[in-house]
Scaffold this motif. Structure first.
Motif, PDB file in Angstrom:
ATOM      1  N   THR A 142       0.976  -1.174  -0.057  1.00 58.54           N
ATOM      2  CA  THR A 142      -0.088  -0.099   0.112  1.00 58.54           C
ATOM      3  C   THR A 142       0.987   1.320  -0.146  1.00 58.54           C
ATOM      4  OG1 THR A 142      -1.834   0.953   1.016  1.00 58.54           O
ATOM      5  CG2 THR A 142      -0.281   0.228   2.523  1.00 58.54           C
ATOM      6  N   GLY A 143       0.228   2.267  -0.455  1.00 57.77           N
ATOM      7  CA  GLY A 143       1.120   3.620  -0.397  1.00 57.77           C
ATOM      8  C   GLY A 143       0.007   4.787  -0.624  1.00 57.77           C
ATOM      9  N   THR A 144       0.442   5.870  -0.144  1.00 53.65           N
ATOM     10  CA  THR A 144      -0.495   7.062  -0.080  1.00 53.65           C
ATOM     11  C   THR A 144       0.085   8.342  -0.363  1.00 53.65           C
ATOM     12  OG1 THR A 144      -1.976   8.470   1.367  1.00 53.65           O
ATOM     13  CG2 THR A 144      -0.356   7.266   2.436  1.00 53.65           C
ATOM     14  N   ASN A 145      -0.403   9.250  -1.162  1.00 56.69           N
ATOM     15  CA  ASN A 145       0.355  10.434  -1.239  1.00 56.69           C
ATOM     16  C   ASN A 145      -0.240  11.556   0.086  1.00 56.69           C
ATOM     17  OD1 ASN A 145      -2.089  11.048  -2.100  1.00 56.69           O
ATOM     18  ND2 ASN A 145      -1.610  11.790  -4.144  1.00 56.69           N
ATOM     19  N   ALA A 146       0.539  12.676   0.118  1.00 57.04           N
ATOM     20  CA  ALA A 146       0.199  13.491   1.288  1.00 57.04           C
ATOM     21  C   ALA A 146       0.459  14.659   1.030  1.00 57.04           C
ATOM     22  CB  ALA A 146       0.958  13.034   2.479  1.00 57.04           C
ATOM     23  N   ARG A 147       0.139  15.678   2.078  1.00 54.32           N
ATOM     24  CA  ARG A 147       0.430  17.175   1.490  1.00 54.32           C
ATOM     25  C   ARG A 147       1.765  17.428   1.374  1.00 54.32           C
ATOM     26  NH1 ARG A 147       0.109  19.225   7.824  1.00 54.32           N
ATOM     27  NH2 ARG A 147       0.324  17.336   8.994  1.00 54.32           N
ATOM     28  N   PRO A 148       2.319  18.526   0.669  1.00 56.55           N
ATOM     29  CA  PRO A 148       3.447  18.483   0.173  1.00 56.55           C
ATOM     30  C   PRO A 148       4.550  18.716   1.194  1.00 56.55           C
ATOM     31  CG  PRO A 148       2.105  20.037  -1.083  1.00 56.55           C
ATOM     32  CD  PRO A 148       1.288  19.251  -0.170  1.00 56.55           C
ATOM     33  N   PRO A 164       4.828   7.113   1.835  1.00 56.52           N
ATOM     34  CA  PRO A 164       5.312   5.685   2.467  1.00 56.52           C
ATOM     35  C   PRO A 164       4.920   4.657   1.190  1.00 56.52           C
ATOM     36  CG  PRO A 164       3.058   5.983   3.589  1.00 56.52           C
ATOM     37  CD  PRO A 164       3.351   7.353   2.892  1.00 56.52           C
ATOM     38  N   LEU A 165       5.866   3.555   0.896  1.00 54.79           N
ATOM     39  CA  LEU A 165       5.747   2.723   0.014  1.00 54.79           C
ATOM     40  C   LEU A 165       6.031   1.365   0.980  1.00 54.79           C
ATOM     41  CD1 LEU A 165       5.395   1.465  -2.739  1.00 54.79           C
ATOM     42  CD2 LEU A 165       7.938   1.567  -3.132  1.00 54.79           C
ATOM     43  N   THR A 166       4.651   0.825   1.291  1.00 57.50           N
ATOM     44  CA  THR A 166       4.685  -0.203   2.536  1.00 57.50           C
ATOM     45  C   THR A 166       4.417  -1.396   1.736  1.00 57.50           C
ATOM     46  OG1 THR A 166       3.928   1.591   3.943  1.00 57.50           O
ATOM     47  CG2 THR A 166       3.503  -0.753   4.535  1.00 57.50           C
ATOM     48  N   VAL A 167       5.226  -2.589   2.405  1.00 58.38           N
ATOM     49  CA  VAL A 167       4.938  -3.963   1.908  1.00 58.38           C
ATOM     50  C   VAL A 167       4.862  -4.751   3.291  1.00 58.38           C
ATOM     51  CG1 VAL A 167       6.054  -5.879   0.562  1.00 58.38           C
ATOM     52  CG2 VAL A 167       6.623  -3.524   0.143  1.00 58.38           C
ATOM     53  N   HIS A 285      -4.812   6.817  -2.198  1.00 59.40           N
ATOM     54  CA  HIS A 285      -4.128   5.442  -1.820  1.00 59.40           C
ATOM     55  C   HIS A 285      -4.160   4.445  -2.906  1.00 59.40           C
ATOM     56  CE1 HIS A 285      -5.136   7.566   1.999  1.00 59.40           C
ATOM     57  NE2 HIS A 285      -6.564   7.160   1.784  1.00 59.40           N
ATOM     58  N   PHE A 286      -3.394   3.401  -2.723  1.00 56.01           N
ATOM     59  CA  PHE A 286      -3.505   2.122  -3.478  1.00 56.01           C
ATOM     60  C   PHE A 286      -3.178   0.933  -2.532  1.00 56.01           C
ATOM     61  CE2 PHE A 286       1.186   3.453  -3.865  1.00 56.01           C
ATOM     62  CZ  PHE A 286       1.689   2.292  -3.797  1.00 56.01           C
ATOM     63  N   PHE A 287      -3.950  -0.015  -2.755  1.00 54.98           N
ATOM     64  CA  PHE A 287      -3.912  -1.241  -2.177  1.00 54.98           C
ATOM     65  C   PHE A 287      -3.703  -2.548  -3.039  1.00 54.98           C
ATOM     66  CE2 PHE A 287      -6.332   1.892  -0.263  1.00 54.98           C
ATOM     67  CZ  PHE A 287      -6.122   2.114   1.142  1.00 54.98           C
ATOM     68  N   ILE A 288      -2.683  -3.328  -2.785  1.00 51.77           N
ATOM     69  CA  ILE A 288      -2.294  -4.340  -3.720  1.00 51.77           C
ATOM     70  C   ILE A 288      -2.372  -5.707  -2.901  1.00 51.77           C
ATOM     71  CG2 ILE A 288      -0.833  -5.706  -5.323  1.00 51.77           C
ATOM     72  CD1 ILE A 288       0.290  -2.904  -5.916  1.00 51.77           C
ATOM     73  N   ALA A 289      -3.192  -6.831  -2.942  1.00 48.57           N
ATOM     74  CA  ALA A 289      -2.958  -8.023  -2.226  1.00 48.57           C
ATOM     75  C   ALA A 289      -2.720  -9.053  -3.289  1.00 48.57           C
ATOM     76  CB  ALA A 289      -4.270  -8.143  -1.589  1.00 48.57           C
ATOM     77  N   ILE A 290      -1.802 -10.096  -2.826  1.00 46.12           N
ATOM     78  CA  ILE A 290      -1.071 -11.095  -3.844  1.00 46.12           C
ATOM     79  C   ILE A 290      -1.220 -12.364  -2.856  1.00 46.12           C
ATOM     80  CG2 ILE A 290       0.993 -12.037  -4.881  1.00 46.12           C
ATOM     81  CD1 ILE A 290       1.931  -9.172  -4.768  1.00 46.12           C
TER      82      ILE A 290
END
Length: 369
Positions: A142-148, A164-167, A285-290
């Motif tokens: 998952t990851g999310t953008n945020a305020r600058p 964050p780029l979270t695994v 946000h984005f969410f990936i499940a494998i």
């Protein structure tokens, strides 16, 4: 440790936050989700994203009208293994948990699932959602953008969020491998924590518009809000320590958090309209499940992961150091240390809890201060 720190049980603080969330208009079921995500941060020793952010990032924003207590979770586009959802500026934790569950459900059917969200808000620790996948026997991203906040390499203007780029990866150990960190050297939540405890920041975390380091957390927070200060990307400033790598990964997260769902990005996430009035942040946000079983047998996979982690920790140590950690281990150790003690509250947080208790007339709660 600050001698004025007291500990309150996780259950009590979670219930307290839930009740305050309900008082500001969040439905009870959603309030429970929001409190659960926040307390999970404190359980893992991530003090930058737990009780300390309860009031300023959520309660205050709801009261200011730039975040809505009732979350209208809309599925905009639903494919077989993919989906686009819109949070309509509701609670980010609610959006995040529902979206990751969608990704997990899709992965159970098709091997992989990906859900992207737009018009959301701060969703707490990203590791919570990655761990949802590990508990289901899956790899979660998952990851999310945020305020600058982050300046691009060789720049001084805050353009990218801490992104964050979270695994999360299941293992045969007592805890999963969870890499949950910002793509900046540090992040606002940690600077807020330093400000609360009155501690100077290290050189190189924050720069002014001339590229000079700032170590005063209060000045840094003010400058980040005004756009006169910026965070250094992971790796630091310039090319010598490979700061371009953190800048590059932050950009990857920005793209995946905005372009797939056609959401807001970069300066559009500063929470202000053209007149300077506060508006919702419209985060993505984005969410990936494998599903590991789509590739190999789950127990065999978990053992291989565990073997890799154990070999890393058993490798030769640098002089002066007797331990090597793998991602997720320190958070697990923090839980073991805190599970019988609870949430540490310093003077600033005690004051906040007292204020909220009085404001919302939650007289049934008694605290150790």
């Amino acid at each position: 440790m600050d001698q004025n720190v007291v500990y309150e049980s996780f259950d009590k603080m979670e219930a307290f936050m839930k009740d305050v969330f309900i008082k500001v208009g969040i439905p009870a079921a959603d309030a429970a989700v929001c409190a659960e995500v926040l307390i999970e941060s404190d359980k893992r020793g991530i003090d930058s994203h737990g009780v300390g952010r309860f009031k300023p990032i959520y309660i205050d924003r709801i009261k200011e009208g730039i975040q809505f207590p009732v979350t209208n979770f809309e599925v905009v586009k639903d494919g077989l293994a993919t989906a686009v959802v819109d949070g309509h500026d509701g609670m980010g934790q609610v959006v995040g948990k529902k979206a990751m569950q969608m990704a997990i459900d899709k992965a159970k059917k098709f091997g992989m699932g990906m859900v992207v969200a737009r018009n959301s808000t701060h969703y707490g620790i990203a590791g919570y959602y990655a761990t949802m996948a590990t508990k289901a026997g899956m790899i979660g991203l998952t990851g999310t953008n945020a305020r600058p906040s982050i300046a691009p390499t060789f720049g001084v203007e805050n353009m990218l969020g801490t992104n964050p780029l979270t695994v999360g990866i299941p293992s045969d150990e007592d805890f999963p491998f969870v890499l949950d960190c910002a793509t900046s050297v540090s992040q606002r939540g940690k600077i807020e924590h330093y400000d609360r405890i009155g501690k100077k920041m290290p050189q190189g975390w924050v720069i002014d518009n001339q590229g000079n380091s700032e170590t005063d957390p209060a000045k840094a927070l003010d400058g980040l809000t005004k756009g006169t200060y910026a965070l250094a990307p992971l790796g630091g400033l310039g090319d010598d320590t490979a700061g371009y790598k953190g800048y590059g990964y932050a950009t990857v997260v920005e793209i995946l958090s905005a372009a797939l769902q056609q959401g807001a990005f970069l300066k559009a996430l500063n929470g202000l309209d053209l007149s300077g009035k506060k508006v919702p942040y419209h985060l993505g946000h984005f969410f990936i499940a494998i599903d590991i079983n789509a590739f190999t047998e789950l127990d065999a996979f978990k053992k291989t992961v565990g073997d890799i982690l154990r070999e890393l920790r058993a490798s030769r140590k640098m002089p002066g150091h007797d331990r090597i950690y793998t991602a997720g281990e320190k958070e697990y150790l923090a839980w073991l240390d805190r599970k019988d003690r609870g949430v540490p509250l310093n003077e600033s947080l005690k004051k906040t809890v007292k204020q909220l208790k009085e404001e919302y007339k939650l007289d049934s709660y008694t605290f150790n201060f």
